[in-house]
Design a protein around this motif. Sequence first.
Motif, short mmCIF file in Angstrom:
data_model
loop_
_atom_site.label_atom_id
_atom_site.label_comp_id
_atom_site.label_asym_id
_atom_site.label_seq_id
_atom_site.Cartn_x
_atom_site.Cartn_y
_atom_site.Cartn_z
N TYR A 39 0.84 -1.20 0.00
CA TYR A 39 0.00 0.00 0.00
C TYR A 39 0.88 1.25 0.00
N THR A 65 -4.01 -3.20 -5.74
CA THR A 65 -4.18 -4.66 -5.70
C THR A 65 -3.14 -5.38 -6.54
N SER A 66 -2.69 -4.76 -7.63
CA SER A 66 -1.59 -5.35 -8.40
C SER A 66 -0.34 -5.45 -7.54
N VAL A 123 -0.20 -5.51 -4.25
CA VAL A 123 -0.42 -6.49 -3.18
C VAL A 123 -0.09 -7.89 -3.70
N SER A 124 -0.50 -8.16 -4.93
CA SER A 124 -0.22 -9.46 -5.55
C SER A 124 1.28 -9.64 -5.78
N THR A 127 -3.90 -14.64 -1.22
CA THR A 127 -3.79 -13.18 -1.23
C THR A 127 -3.30 -12.69 -2.58
N SER A 170 -5.90 -10.82 -5.18
CA SER A 170 -5.53 -9.42 -5.44
C SER A 170 -5.35 -9.17 -6.93
N ILE A 206 -8.79 -9.06 -8.50
CA ILE A 206 -9.45 -7.78 -8.23
C ILE A 206 -8.86 -6.69 -9.11
N SER A 207 -7.54 -6.75 -9.32
CA SER A 207 -6.89 -5.79 -10.20
C SER A 207 -7.45 -5.89 -11.61
N SER A 232 -10.83 -4.26 -11.62
CA SER A 232 -10.70 -2.80 -11.46
C SER A 232 -10.31 -2.14 -12.78
#
Length: 346
Positions: free
Chosen positions: A73, A122-123, A125-126, A186, A190, A193-194, A197
Amino acid sequence: MNARKDSLRKVMAAASSPAEGSDSSGDGKVAPVGFFDKYPALVTGFFFFMWYFLNVIFNILNKKIYNYFPYPYFVSVIHLFVGVVYCLVSWTVGLPKRAPMDSNLLKLLIPVAVCHALGHVTSNVSFAAVAVSFTHTIKALEPFFNAAASQFVLGQSIPITLWLSLLPVVLGVSMASLTELSFNWTGFISAMISNISFTYRSLYSKKAMTDMDSTNIYAYISIIALIVCIPPAIIVEGPQLMKYGFNDAIAKVGLTKFISDLFWVGMFYHLYNQLATNTLERVAPLTHAVGNVLKRVFVIGFSILVFGNKISTQTGIGTGIAIAGVATYSFIKAKMEEEKRQGKAA
């Protein structure tokens, strides 16, 4: 009207995932003069090389930072912050001249920027959770989500040939996921989700038509996205960073290297996005498609070599199938768009 659509669309096409290497955003068309006129192929080839080079360097440095500073983050905020400072300095010296912003355009850009921010975070985070190569393999599914959104959200008819070309992508990602040695939920969720998005970012960008140049559009989107990313970073990682995150990173690599790494990863993120647009705006749609697919192959290949990630045979085959599927999809879609464009011109 078409020119207005193209401006934002090309910015969003390449800013697909910072950590991925999003596929276009930055400066507008490079005006060919002198050397550009005389050796256009050589200049375009150089742009491709620099785009790939900066993209690979960004992904490698990004992952190296996560190996000693696992705070995606905060790092996501740094990516955007460095880029925003770069844009502000550019505006200050008049390269380019800042385009005025009004409330109507701001309302149009906010949804685009929010989706950009969510996909960006999220990218990362992955990327922090799993191998770089695996995240890029999952993100090969983005065309599938784009096609699904076009069909079921926008109500556009997607030809059966495009759907069939996406089957290998789904199959390949599934194969790679089942035997990926670095797999964890995770990283997988993530990246998914990316994908979603960035799909919605694409939908919103089609509504946000503007005649503003791509450099200014990307600057404003980066500023809004930065504002969106700061609160989650403070809430999710703030206490850990203040308690031991910063101190641990400095203890491992030293203050100078820590600050230097964060600065350069932000610069490489911004610059490769600029080079992406400079490159893609010089070539035809089909060449765009080839360039984007090869870029992903380069990033996956170099990340495996640099980090020495061990991959199973099935993961390697699955990744290859997914990339082949993306290539097929990209070629078919690019040809369809070119035929549509030629039909309108006629």
